[in-house]
Motif scaffolding. Structure first.
Motif, short mmCIF file in Angstrom:
data_model
loop_
_atom_site.label_atom_id
_atom_site.label_comp_id
_atom_site.label_asym_id
_atom_site.label_seq_id
_atom_site.Cartn_x
_atom_site.Cartn_y
_atom_site.Cartn_z
N ARG A 177 19.12 3.13 39.40
CA ARG A 177 18.16 3.18 38.16
C ARG A 177 17.42 1.26 37.49
NH1 ARG A 177 16.12 7.14 35.75
NH2 ARG A 177 17.77 8.82 36.86
N VAL A 178 16.05 1.06 38.00
CA VAL A 178 15.62 0.33 37.59
C VAL A 178 15.17 0.48 35.97
CG1 VAL A 178 14.09 -2.03 37.83
CG2 VAL A 178 15.32 -0.65 39.76
N ALA A 179 15.53 -0.52 35.16
CA ALA A 179 14.65 -0.26 34.03
C ALA A 179 14.52 -2.02 33.58
CB ALA A 179 15.92 0.13 33.02
N LEU A 180 12.93 -1.91 33.41
CA LEU A 180 12.27 -3.84 33.01
C LEU A 180 13.34 -4.29 32.07
CD1 LEU A 180 8.66 -2.87 33.52
CD2 LEU A 180 10.33 -3.74 34.69
N ALA A 181 13.49 -5.03 31.12
CA ALA A 181 14.96 -5.88 30.71
C ALA A 181 13.69 -7.33 29.69
CB ALA A 181 16.11 -6.03 30.83
N GLY A 182 12.56 -6.87 30.17
CA GLY A 182 11.46 -7.85 29.24
C GLY A 182 12.25 -9.79 29.57
N HIS A 183 10.88 -10.71 29.84
CA HIS A 183 11.37 -11.96 29.90
C HIS A 183 11.03 -12.23 31.76
CE1 HIS A 183 11.02 -12.66 25.82
NE2 HIS A 183 12.09 -11.60 25.59
N GLY A 184 10.87 -11.38 32.71
CA GLY A 184 10.94 -11.99 33.56
C GLY A 184 12.60 -10.75 34.05
N ARG A 185 13.49 -10.39 33.38
CA ARG A 185 14.79 -9.69 34.03
C ARG A 185 14.74 -8.17 34.00
NH1 ARG A 185 18.20 -13.54 34.03
NH2 ARG A 185 20.27 -11.80 33.72
N VAL A 186 15.44 -7.41 34.75
CA VAL A 186 16.09 -6.47 35.24
C VAL A 186 17.11 -5.97 35.10
CG1 VAL A 186 13.81 -5.91 36.43
CG2 VAL A 186 15.30 -6.32 37.60
N ALA A 187 17.41 -4.26 34.80
CA ALA A 187 19.01 -4.33 34.38
C ALA A 187 18.82 -2.94 35.67
CB ALA A 187 18.96 -3.60 33.30
N LEU A 188 19.68 -2.86 36.47
CA LEU A 188 20.21 -2.08 37.52
C LEU A 188 21.45 -1.31 37.04
CD1 LEU A 188 20.56 -4.49 40.83
CD2 LEU A 188 18.25 -3.45 39.97
N LEU A 189 21.26 -0.26 37.00
CA LEU A 189 21.70 0.99 35.98
C LEU A 189 22.55 2.54 37.05
CD1 LEU A 189 18.90 2.01 33.01
CD2 LEU A 189 21.35 -0.16 33.47
N SER A 190 23.24 2.32 36.97
CA SER A 190 23.68 3.81 38.06
C SER A 190 24.59 4.68 36.92
CB SER A 190 25.45 2.99 38.16
OG SER A 190 25.60 1.97 39.03
N GLU A 191 24.13 5.90 37.19
CA GLU A 191 24.45 7.34 37.33
C GLU A 191 25.95 7.56 37.06
OE1 GLU A 191 21.49 9.78 36.33
OE2 GLU A 191 20.78 7.81 36.08
N ASN A 192 26.52 6.92 37.15
CA ASN A 192 28.76 7.19 37.38
C ASN A 192 28.72 5.70 36.30
OD1 ASN A 192 30.99 7.05 37.75
ND2 ASN A 192 31.14 7.30 39.66
N PRO A 193 29.03 6.65 34.83
CA PRO A 193 29.39 5.89 33.81
C PRO A 193 30.79 4.81 34.63
CG PRO A 193 31.07 8.08 33.76
CD PRO A 193 29.37 8.46 35.26
N ALA A 194 31.01 4.81 35.51
CA ALA A 194 32.65 3.72 35.77
C ALA A 194 31.62 2.57 36.17
CB ALA A 194 33.34 4.67 37.38
N TYR A 195 30.46 2.40 36.78
CA TYR A 195 29.93 1.58 37.17
C TYR A 195 29.32 0.57 36.07
CZ TYR A 195 31.64 2.94 42.09
OH TYR A 195 31.53 3.04 42.89
N PRO A 196 29.68 -0.27 35.89
CA PRO A 196 28.19 -0.95 34.62
C PRO A 196 27.12 -1.93 35.01
CG PRO A 196 30.13 -2.76 35.77
CD PRO A 196 30.96 -1.28 36.20
N ALA A 197 26.17 -1.53 34.02
CA ALA A 197 24.87 -2.31 33.90
C ALA A 197 24.69 -3.94 35.02
CB ALA A 197 24.23 -1.52 33.15
N LEU A 198 23.60 -4.11 35.93
CA LEU A 198 24.20 -5.05 36.48
C LEU A 198 22.26 -6.21 36.02
CD1 LEU A 198 25.15 -7.80 37.77
CD2 LEU A 198 24.11 -6.59 39.63
N GLU A 199 22.25 -6.60 34.63
CA GLU A 199 20.81 -7.67 35.05
C GLU A 199 20.96 -8.66 35.38
OE1 GLU A 199 19.07 -8.90 30.86
OE2 GLU A 199 19.59 -7.58 30.17
N VAL A 200 19.30 -8.86 35.56
CA VAL A 200 19.21 -9.73 36.71
C VAL A 200 18.08 -10.39 36.99
CG1 VAL A 200 21.34 -9.08 38.60
CG2 VAL A 200 18.60 -8.27 38.82
#
Length: 218
Positions: A177-200
């Motif tokens: 799941r890709v979410a806009l994080a602002g300032h040219g960055r996005v968050a890569l999100l998992s549905e499984n809570p065992a996996y942390p979000a990754l912002e790039v």
């Protein structure tokens, strides 16, 4: 000297395939045959005529009367009620879209095709030329997407919005799941809570396409 009537369906099939830009090998796989089946039918006349089930699926796919492929005149898929039953062959790619650690792409040549209703694709505004089917690997998108699920990916260029996408990072295809994080960055999100979000930074990934459908075994 009279022409061979059996050659007319073969010539028509070849013309229809060329119009659709569909290979005979892909069409053979769509109807559950080996890749050389329709090539032999068209080029060598073997078999002399298509079996009823094969002919029906091809007529539905092309939206033509079965008679054009050697069937009876009354079995028509060109307009009217049966036209809505036509199917479009969407390529299945041999790339596993990772929902976990990731797998490296081994090439994007289709190994099979998945039939989708032409009407459903049209009603949802999808261009078949921009669609492909991938298989999910890993568990980071559970319970929404599970290992082995088939997902339909729309590669049509669109403004990026919050949704589930296939992204490629370090040559690894990921479904996130890709979410806009602002300032040219996005968050890569998992549905499984065992996996942390990754912002790039957006520049660090390639957005391949948006996931628009899923299917899988119960």
């Amino acid at each position: 000297m009279t022409s061979d009537p059996s050659s007319e369906p073969r010539e028509r099939l070849l013309a229809l395939a060329q119009e659709k830009r569909a290979s005979l090998a892909a069409l053979s796989e769509m109807i559950g045959r080996n890749p050389s089946y329709l090539q032999q039918f068209v080029r060598k006349g073997s078999p002399r005529k298509l079996e009823e089930g094969d002919r029906r699926r091809l007529a539905e796919f092309f939206g033509v009367a079965e008679s054009e492929l050697g069937g009876r005149e009354e079995n028509s898929y060109a307009g009217g009620g049966k036209a809505d039953k036509s199917f479009v062959a969407i390529p299945r790619l041999g790339i596993a879209a990772s929902a976990g650690p990731g797998q490296f792409a081994q090439g994007e040549k289709p190994f099979d095709h998945f039939g989708f209703s032409a009407r459903w694709l049209r009603d949802n505004g999808f261009d078949p030329r921009m669609l492909s089917v991938l298989t999910v690997e890993g568990d980071s998108m559970e319970p929404l997407l599970r290992k082995g699920d088939e997902i339909l990916v729309d590669r049509t260029p669109r403004p990026l919005r919050d949704a589930i996408h296939i992204v490629r990072m370090d040559d690894t295809p990921l479904v996130k799941r890709v979410a806009l994080a602002g300032h040219g960055r996005v968050a890569l999100l998992s549905e499984n809570p065992a996996y942390p979000a990754l912002e790039v930074d957006l520049a660090e990934i390639e957005v391949v396409g948006r996931v628009v459908w899923k299917g899988g075994r119960l």
